[in-house]
Design a protein around this motif. Structure first.
Motif, mmCIF file in Angstrom:
data_model
loop_
_atom_site.group_PDB
_atom_site.id
_atom_site.type_symbol
_atom_site.label_atom_id
_atom_site.label_comp_id
_atom_site.label_asym_id
_atom_site.label_seq_id
_atom_site.Cartn_x
_atom_site.Cartn_y
_atom_site.Cartn_z
ATOM 1 N N MET A 1 110.926 12.279 -11.487
ATOM 2 C CA MET A 1 110.598 11.742 -10.579
ATOM 3 C C MET A 1 109.426 11.525 -11.175
ATOM 4 N N THR A 2 109.203 9.404 -10.542
ATOM 5 C CA THR A 2 109.248 8.231 -10.875
ATOM 6 C C THR A 2 107.034 8.535 -11.506
ATOM 7 N N SER A 3 107.291 8.369 -12.885
ATOM 8 C CA SER A 3 105.826 8.111 -13.356
ATOM 9 C C SER A 3 104.927 6.870 -13.661
ATOM 10 N N LYS A 4 105.622 5.799 -12.665
ATOM 11 C CA LYS A 4 104.881 4.304 -12.182
ATOM 12 C C LYS A 4 103.164 5.078 -12.283
ATOM 13 N N LYS A 5 102.491 4.320 -12.456
ATOM 14 C CA LYS A 5 101.372 4.352 -11.600
ATOM 15 C C LYS A 5 100.731 2.865 -11.066
ATOM 16 N N TYR A 6 100.590 2.743 -9.906
ATOM 17 C CA TYR A 6 100.066 1.590 -9.393
ATOM 18 C C TYR A 6 98.989 1.413 -9.396
ATOM 19 N N SER A 7 98.329 -0.086 -9.023
ATOM 20 C CA SER A 7 96.586 -0.310 -9.173
ATOM 21 C C SER A 7 96.297 -0.311 -7.731
ATOM 22 N N LEU A 8 94.225 0.252 -8.084
ATOM 23 C CA LEU A 8 93.615 0.230 -7.057
ATOM 24 C C LEU A 8 92.479 -0.023 -7.219
ATOM 25 N N ALA A 9 91.894 -0.952 -6.489
ATOM 26 C CA ALA A 9 90.537 -1.565 -5.633
ATOM 27 C C ALA A 9 89.901 -1.399 -4.713
ATOM 28 N N GLU A 10 88.730 -0.404 -5.474
ATOM 29 C CA GLU A 10 88.042 -0.321 -4.335
ATOM 30 C C GLU A 10 86.757 -1.037 -3.788
ATOM 31 N N PHE A 11 86.005 -1.565 -2.827
ATOM 32 C CA PHE A 11 85.236 -1.849 -2.308
ATOM 33 C C PHE A 11 84.173 -0.908 -0.954
ATOM 34 N N PHE A 12 82.825 -0.876 -1.351
ATOM 35 C CA PHE A 12 82.405 0.177 -0.704
ATOM 36 C C PHE A 12 82.853 1.178 -1.220
ATOM 37 N N CYS A 13 82.121 1.025 -2.931
ATOM 38 C CA CYS A 13 83.216 3.027 -3.548
ATOM 39 C C CYS A 13 82.393 3.956 -3.866
ATOM 40 N N GLY A 14 81.273 3.775 -2.998
ATOM 41 C CA GLY A 14 80.288 4.793 -3.153
ATOM 42 C C GLY A 14 80.387 5.320 -4.486
ATOM 43 N N CYS A 15 80.582 6.765 -4.690
ATOM 44 C CA CYS A 15 80.281 8.424 -5.682
ATOM 45 C C CYS A 15 81.528 7.886 -5.520
ATOM 46 N N GLY A 16 82.568 7.376 -4.759
ATOM 47 C CA GLY A 16 84.648 7.192 -5.372
ATOM 48 C C GLY A 16 85.162 8.745 -4.923
ATOM 49 N N GLY A 17 85.233 8.729 -3.411
ATOM 50 C CA GLY A 17 85.410 9.988 -3.104
ATOM 51 C C GLY A 17 86.968 9.170 -2.735
ATOM 52 N N THR A 18 87.036 8.325 -2.055
ATOM 53 C CA THR A 18 88.590 7.313 -2.025
ATOM 54 C C THR A 18 89.132 7.715 -3.334
ATOM 55 N N SER A 19 88.705 6.581 -4.127
ATOM 56 C CA SER A 19 90.034 6.853 -5.803
ATOM 57 C C SER A 19 89.774 8.043 -6.364
ATOM 58 N N ARG A 20 88.885 9.169 -5.763
ATOM 59 C CA ARG A 20 89.090 10.625 -6.301
ATOM 60 C C ARG A 20 90.164 10.734 -5.990
ATOM 61 N N GLY A 21 90.801 10.873 -5.131
ATOM 62 C CA GLY A 21 91.527 11.997 -4.066
ATOM 63 C C GLY A 21 93.449 10.428 -4.583
ATOM 64 N N PHE A 22 93.476 9.414 -5.155
ATOM 65 C CA PHE A 22 94.345 7.883 -5.860
ATOM 66 C C PHE A 22 94.679 8.621 -7.272
ATOM 67 N N THR A 23 93.648 8.942 -7.145
ATOM 68 C CA THR A 23 93.572 9.436 -8.940
ATOM 69 C C THR A 23 93.839 11.028 -9.112
ATOM 70 N N GLY A 90 84.970 0.403 3.393
ATOM 71 C CA GLY A 90 85.136 1.492 4.623
ATOM 72 C C GLY A 90 84.032 0.539 5.249
ATOM 73 N N PRO A 91 84.191 -1.196 5.228
ATOM 74 C CA PRO A 91 83.411 -2.053 5.559
ATOM 75 C C PRO A 91 82.316 -1.643 6.859
ATOM 76 N N PRO A 92 80.949 -1.354 6.806
ATOM 77 C CA PRO A 92 80.524 -0.707 7.952
ATOM 78 C C PRO A 92 80.409 -2.391 8.841
ATOM 79 N N CYS A 93 80.406 -1.844 10.359
ATOM 80 C CA CYS A 93 80.041 -2.839 11.417
ATOM 81 C C CYS A 93 79.001 -2.780 12.460
ATOM 82 N N GLN A 94 78.033 -1.744 11.738
ATOM 83 C CA GLN A 94 76.927 -1.728 12.321
ATOM 84 C C GLN A 94 75.736 -2.443 12.663
ATOM 85 N N GLY A 95 75.796 -3.403 11.295
ATOM 86 C CA GLY A 95 74.992 -4.311 11.260
ATOM 87 C C GLY A 95 73.371 -3.472 10.203
ATOM 88 N N PHE A 96 74.081 -3.565 9.265
ATOM 89 C CA PHE A 96 73.376 -1.715 8.750
ATOM 90 C C PHE A 96 72.328 -3.069 7.810
#
Length: 455
Positions: A1-23, A90-96
């Motif tokens: 199995m490949t061990s190559k890791k790819y790069s991620l940039a997260e905007f509106f990252c908050g506490c990091g739920g998305t990046s936690r899943g990616f790591t 996840g850019p908000p579109c509700q005019g917060f």
């Protein structure tokens, strides 16, 4: 199995739920996290501190963030211009926010899209537009946009759904991506929560698709016979956690035998910490709130429970009126004064207000308001309290090694429940993002393999 890791940039990252899943997928290194909330970004930094290469963070409104700065920060993490694999947000579109586009933005180095002028007419679209501008500059191989399902029907220029149409148009026509859009239920990916999200996945390296579902409604025999696992329930998610202390995170860092016995497969997968996790504490509630939730049955709606309680009260009122020869109104007033009738059940509330979680089903959507029991189904199935931050985190599929830092300066501060619930409720469930990460990693594997073959 490949061990190559790819790069991620997260905007509106908050506490990091998305990046936690990616790591957690084992296939990505997080290079950058950007947000405006201090405690959330502090939590992001804390939980990525032990990564192979800890990500850079920028606390700045994305509309004021210069693209050259982003390129420089990514370069410091080994991601050269044009090499970013995945950009997500996840850019908000509700005019917060009331912040308007400024001269710095107008004089920026971003190409104006064909749909730019249409979106630029409405300041509520600033965040969506800026996110696409940054994507144009970074040119990631995959771009993922996560948002509430209502984004797909968001009205613009007098027509429902036009905003999402313009976003797709700019991704395809101006940026050259292939785009797939779907509303997904997080429960279908092993998250113990019936949370629907709109997902846009855009690819510049070939065909694009959504990750395959892994779970399904257990009452649907067709789904179960297809090999899907049944949805993860509240009991699976939190029943192994002990009763929480009041006001103090005194269990955090304690021995693992604080856990209950016989964990579910899901709970076992969440027990990633060498010690008992932090953020498992409760707070005191007003007596009037406790007087309501003590009457609520697990999994029932406010409408159902208030109707049941009113029927019960009507029988008591009629009995008292007959026994003491008084009017219906006077009997009700007397019973209320004696504390035998709770007038709250005669009020109209949101359908899930003050309701209790059901052990045998996934939770409803955990929101940033989960600290307020009147805002939704956030009460424990049995105990006289709301769910704790740790229980909410489990229902969002954050593993126990993830600590929510509730102070901007002190990583040991884990007790401000309102701050923690805000982070948890606004996060992308890591198990959903892990499914997306593995799916994109397999497509990136194929892309880089074909690139080598043709080189």
């Amino acid at each position: 199995m490949t061990s190559k890791k790819y790069s991620l940039a997260e905007f509106f990252c908050g506490c990091g739920g998305t990046s936690r899943g990616f790591t957690r997928s084992g296939r990505f290194n997080v290079a950058l996290g950007n947000d405006v909330k201090s405690e959330a970004l502090r939590t992001f930094e804390f939980n990525h501190a032990n990564d192979d290469v800890p990500p850079s963070t920028i606390r700045e409104d994305i509309r004021l963030l210069d693209v050259d700065t982003i390129h420089s920060v990514l370069a410091d993490r080994g991601v050269r211009k044009g090499d970013l694999d995945v950009m997500i947000g996840g850019p908000p579109c509700q005019g917060f926010s009331q912040l308007r586009r400024n001269e710095h933005r107008k004089q920026g180095k971003i190409v104006k899209f064909s749909g730019y002028s249409k979106l630029a007419d409405d300041p509520r679209n600033d965040l969506v537009l800026r996110f696409l501008e940054v994507a144009e500059a970074l040119r990631p191989k995959f771009l993922v946009i996560e948002n509430v399902p209502q984004m797909l029907n968001h009205g613009f220029q007098g027509r429902l759904g036009k905003l999402s149409e313009l976003v797709i148009q700019m991704l395809e026509k101006d940026l050259g991506y292939t785009v797939e859009v779907a509303v997904v239920n997080c429960a279908d990916y092993g998250v113990p929560q019936l949370r629907e999200r709109a997902i846009f996945i855009a690819s510049s390296v070939g065909a694009v698709s959504m990750p395959p579902k892994t779970h399904g409604n257990p009452t649907d025999q067709r789904l179960m016979s297809s090999g899907l696992k049944p949805w993860v329930t509240v009991k699976d998610a939190i029943s192994d956690l002990p009763p929480p202390p009041l006001g103090k995170d005194s269990l955090g860092g304690g021995p693992k035998d604080l856990y209950g016995e016989v964990p579910s497969d899901f709970a076992r997968s969440m027990r990633t910490s060498a010690r008992f996790p932090h953020n498992h504490l409760t707070r005191s509630y007003k007596q009037q709130v406790l007087n309501i939730i003590k009457e609520m049955r697990p999994g029932q709606t406010w409408d159902t429970e208030s109707k049941r309680m009113r029927a019960k009260y009507e029988r008591a009122i009629s009995k008292k009126a007959r026994a003491e020869a008084m009017s219906h109104e006077k009997a009700r007033t007397r019973l209320e004064a004696e504390g035998l009738i709770n007038p709250a059940f005669y009020r109209d509330y949101y359908w899930s207000a003050y309701s209790r979680l059901a052990w045998d089903a996934p939770a409803l959507t955990i929101t940033a308001n989960a600290n307020f029991l009147g805002s939704g189904r956030f009460s424990h199935p049995e105990e006289m309290r709301g769910i704790t931050m740790r229980e909410a985190a489990r229902l969002q599929s954050f593993d126990d090694d993830f600590r929510f830092v509730t102070s901007m300066t002190d990583s040991n501060n884990t007790t401000r429940i309102g701050v923690g619930m805000d982070m948890i409720g606004e996060a992308v469930p890591p198990t959903l993002s892990e499914a997306i990460a593995k799916h994109l990693a397999s497509q990136l594997d194929a892309h880089y393999s074909s690139t080598k073959t043709t080189a």
